[in-house]
Design a protein around this motif. Structure first.
Motif, PDB file in Angstrom:
ATOM      1  N   SER A  44       0.838  -1.190   0.000  1.00 32.01           N
ATOM      2  CA  SER A  44       0.000   0.000   0.000  1.00 32.01           C
ATOM      3  C   SER A  44       0.870   1.236   0.000  1.00 32.01           C
ATOM      4  O   SER A  44       2.019   1.212   0.420  1.00 32.01           O
ATOM      5  CB  SER A  44      -0.892  -0.013   1.234  1.00 32.01           C
ATOM      6  N   GLY A  94      -3.357   8.860   2.154  1.00 30.76           N
ATOM      7  CA  GLY A  94      -4.201   7.990   2.963  1.00 30.76           C
ATOM      8  C   GLY A  94      -4.706   8.695   4.213  1.00 30.76           C
ATOM      9  O   GLY A  94      -4.420   9.863   4.467  1.00 30.76           O
ATOM     10  N   THR A 104      -6.142   3.887   1.634  1.00 27.00           N
ATOM     11  CA  THR A 104      -5.169   3.397   2.599  1.00 27.00           C
ATOM     12  C   THR A 104      -5.414   4.077   3.935  1.00 27.00           C
ATOM     13  O   THR A 104      -5.543   5.296   3.999  1.00 27.00           O
ATOM     14  CB  THR A 104      -3.738   3.709   2.120  1.00 27.00           C
ATOM     15  N   SER A 158      -7.086  -0.654   2.416  1.00 33.28           N
ATOM     16  CA  SER A 158      -5.846  -1.223   2.919  1.00 33.28           C
ATOM     17  C   SER A 158      -5.574  -0.647   4.305  1.00 33.28           C
ATOM     18  O   SER A 158      -5.530   0.572   4.473  1.00 33.28           O
ATOM     19  CB  SER A 158      -4.668  -0.868   2.008  1.00 33.28           C
TER      20      SER A 158
END
Length: 140
Positions: A62, A67, A103, A131
């Protein structure tokens, strides 16, 4: 026998300067400093009391750039600032427009209800993959 001598004038040799190696050292130090400044600003800071969740196997990869961070109390952070519900929905829609994956860096003390709520909100925004970024248990 008579000797004739004539004085020969030799030019005085001017010693050449040695190449100064300190210039190369200054360049290396400057480039290292520049690298450290850039590397320190690429990733936004995590919340103050963040503790990484741990995992025992590595299956996926990832990218944490762009994120989210899910903290112990269920707060969601992005780019070094805490997001409220309205900002979170806008951020998720922006991410969904660029990619179908999200993420999330997870604090190990986060309740599962907070993770499930964020996953449901991400799915409703159109994201297909989630993720969770953790550290390997027993690792450094």
């Amino acid at each position: 026998m008579k000797r004739y001598t004539k004085p020969i004038h030799l030019q005085e040799l001017i010693p050449h300067r040695k190449a100064d190696s300190s210039l190369a050292l200054i360049n290396v130090v400057f480039l290292l400093l520049l690298f450290l400044l850039v590397a320190g600003t690429l990733r936004p800071p995590l919340p103050e009391d963040f503790a990484w969740a741990e995992t025992v196997n590595q299956d996926g990869t990832s990218n944490i750039q762009g994120g989210l961070v899910l903290t112990r109390d269920g707060a969601v952070w992005a780019d070094g600032r805490q997001l409220d519900d309205k900002d979170l929905e806008a951020h998720l829609k922006t991410v969904a427009g660029a990619s179908d994956r999200l993420t999330v860096q997870v604090d190990k003390r986060t309740r599962m209800e907070a993770v499930a709520a964020l996953a449901a909100l991400a799915r409703s925004s159109g994201l297909q993959g989630l993720s969770l970024v953790t550290v390997e248990a027993g690792g450094p």
